[in-house]
Scaffold this motif. Structure first.
Motif, PDB file in Angstrom:
ATOM      1  N   LYS A  52       0.833  -1.203   0.000  1.00 31.75           N
ATOM      2  CA  LYS A  52       0.000   0.000   0.000  1.00 31.75           C
ATOM      3  C   LYS A  52       0.867   1.252   0.000  1.00 31.75           C
ATOM      4  CE  LYS A  52      -4.126  -1.751   2.356  1.00 31.75           C
ATOM      5  NZ  LYS A  52      -4.930  -1.667   3.582  1.00 31.75           N
ATOM      6  N   GLN A  53       1.910   1.251   0.826  1.00 34.10           N
ATOM      7  CA  GLN A  53       2.800   2.405   0.906  1.00 34.10           C
ATOM      8  C   GLN A  53       3.506   2.638  -0.427  1.00 34.10           C
ATOM      9  OE1 GLN A  53       3.019   4.556   3.487  1.00 34.10           O
ATOM     10  NE2 GLN A  53       4.279   5.787   2.130  1.00 34.10           N
ATOM     11  N   GLN A  56       1.039   4.182  -2.804  1.00 36.15           N
ATOM     12  CA  GLN A  56       0.816   5.592  -2.480  1.00 36.15           C
ATOM     13  C   GLN A  56       2.000   6.450  -2.912  1.00 36.15           C
ATOM     14  OE1 GLN A  56      -0.017   5.508   1.712  1.00 36.15           O
ATOM     15  NE2 GLN A  56      -2.193   5.030   1.427  1.00 36.15           N
ATOM     16  N   ASP A  57       3.210   5.952  -2.697  1.00 33.30           N
ATOM     17  CA  ASP A  57       4.402   6.686  -3.124  1.00 33.30           C
ATOM     18  C   ASP A  57       4.413   6.866  -4.643  1.00 33.30           C
ATOM     19  OD1 ASP A  57       5.186   6.773  -0.485  1.00 33.30           O
ATOM     20  OD2 ASP A  57       6.694   5.190  -0.669  1.00 33.30           O
ATOM     21  N   ALA A  59       1.825   6.893  -6.625  1.00 32.75           N
ATOM     22  CA  ALA A  59       0.764   7.839  -6.993  1.00 32.75           C
ATOM     23  C   ALA A  59       1.208   9.278  -6.721  1.00 32.75           C
ATOM     24  CB  ALA A  59      -0.514   7.515  -6.229  1.00 32.75           C
ATOM     25  N   THR A  60       1.885   9.482  -5.599  1.00 29.10           N
ATOM     26  CA  THR A  60       2.371  10.827  -5.265  1.00 29.10           C
ATOM     27  C   THR A  60       3.394  11.297  -6.294  1.00 29.10           C
ATOM     28  OG1 THR A  60       2.002  10.420  -2.912  1.00 29.10           O
ATOM     29  CG2 THR A  60       3.534  12.186  -3.481  1.00 29.10           C
TER      30      THR A  60
END
Length: 108
Positions: A52-53, A56-57, A59-60
């Protein structure tokens, strides 16, 4: 039954029992080996939180890259507008200068 046949039957039965014991032992060993390999594979894989992390990274980073590209496009568009205006201004000045240099004899 002759002693030879009895000995042969006992020999075959013992051979089958020994082969069966070896096969079961090898199966246990193989199961243990497979279990160990599976556990190592599970340890090597990232857990759900790490996945998940990472997502998210990513996507950022994608949003930041998109924002940077947007800024670059806007800057390029601004420069293009500025250059176009400069060219139009130069063309108008040249046209005005040419219009002033031509003699006016009534013929267009």
């Amino acid at each position: 039954m002759s002693r030879f046949r009895q000995g042969l039957i006992v020999y075959v039965l013992l051979s089958v029992l020994i082969a069966l014991a070896i096969a079961l032992t090898l199966n246990d060993e193989r199961r243990r080996q497979l279990r160990n390999r599976f556990e190592k594979l599970q340890d090597a894989l990232p857990d759900v939180e790490q996945l998940k992390q990472s997502a998210q990274d990513a996507a950022t980073r994608a949003r930041e890259t998109g924002s940077d590209l947007n800024e670059q496009v806007q800057a390029s568009a601004g420069k293009l507008v500025q250059h176009t205006q400069e060219i139009l201004s130069t063309v108008q000045q040249k046209a005005t200068a040419l219009g002033e240099k031509q003699p006016t004899n009534g013929v267009i």
